[in-house]
Design an enzyme around this catalytic site. Structure first.
Site: not given
Ligand code: PAF
Length: 277
Positions: A27, A29, A32-33, A143, A149, A181
């Site tokens: 969340g 957001l 980037g999202h 991303g 990750q 971010s």
């Protein structure tokens, strides 16, 4: 757009539209999202976005409690982006008590960010596997800002033979280079002005490596020293192999420089890939 809070309702909804692509998020957001969603949308009839702040990937002294929770504003952005299903589960849906099973990634979970945040990648892998089992997408988008990750999850999908394509998206940046971010909102106005230095120093390291520098430690220490000189507290600056994040041999072609550093009370991470002949 359907906003769904329980696994039962999600399964019922997705039974009607099993051809789905998935963007997991915590969340708060930003652009980037939305870029991840733009990559997702043409790939399936149904785009599913999850919003879940995953306690298991936060350490005991990290920012789980203050992590920004902005569900209403997030849903507006997702509706505008053309998302079909938002899955915003309560904690009990993801972690029925007692929470006993976890996914234990291999050694990569203990290096770099994992060394500074013990248990972080166990938490990420566990929640992502659970979300994959709930959503059952054919593809999922992540991303590259969270480079380690991405490797952990790619590895998990391969090792556990999950029928899911992992698609990696380039990092989206502000005009001055700062990687977008959710944690950027913690920066004071002064820190926000200083923050682009992290990416600027990664670009400098990339240029040196592209020009043939082989003294990786010197490249790392130069970035570290510059950041420290400007008030940052670096956790690590590391030149690694793209494939497995191990230290490179001389002559290695595909490198990535990864960085994590604290500016005031905000911890920022970023990375840059380097391709050499
Ligand atoms: O990258 C993130 O936002 C999180 O780590 C993820 C993948 C949604 C798991 O909680």
């Amino acid at each position: 757009m359907d906003i769904i809070h329980s696994v039962t309702d999600l399964r019922e909804r997705l039974q009607r539209e099993p051809n789905n692509v998935f963007v997991p998020t915590m969340g708060n957001l930003h652009r980037g999202h939305i870029e991840l969603i733009n990559i997702a949308k043409p790939r399936a009839a149904c785009t599913v976005v999850s919003i879940f702040v995953n306690r298991l990937q936060f350490g005991p002294r990290e920012d789980f409690d203050k992590y920004p929770r902005t569900l209403t504003a997030d849903c507006e952005k997702l509706r505008a982006a053309g998302v079909d299903v938002v899955f915003a589960p309560d904690e009990g849906e993801i972690y029925p008590e007692p929470q006993t099973y976890t996914v234990e990634p291999p050694d990569i979970q203990h290096m770099l960010d994992g060394a500074v945040r013990p248990g972080h990648f166990r938490g990420v892998a566990t929640v992502v596997l659970k979300l994959f089992n709930m959503v059952r997408p054919h593809s999922a988008i992540f991303g590259k800002k969270d480079y380690q990750q991405c490797l952990v999850l790619n590895n998990m999908v391969r090792q556990l033979a999950l029928p899911i394509d992992i698609i990696l998206a380039e990092t989206v940046r502000a005009q001055d280079g700062l990687a977008l971010s959710s944690r950027n909102s913690y920066l004071t106005p002064e820190e926000r002005k200083e923050a682009p230095r992290l990416y600027a120093m990664l670009c400098k390291a990339r240029d040196e490596l592209s020009a043939g520098a082989h003294d990786y430690q010197r490249v790392e220490l130069d970035v570290m020293a510059d950041l420290a000189h400007h008030g940052w507290k670096p956790d690590y600056i590391a030149v690694r192999r793209q494939a497995d994040l191990l230290p490179p041999e001389n002559g290695e072609g595909k490198l990535v420089v990864l960085a994590a550093a604290r500016l005031g009370r905000t911890r920022l991470i970023d990375n840059i890939e380097v391709e050499r002949e």
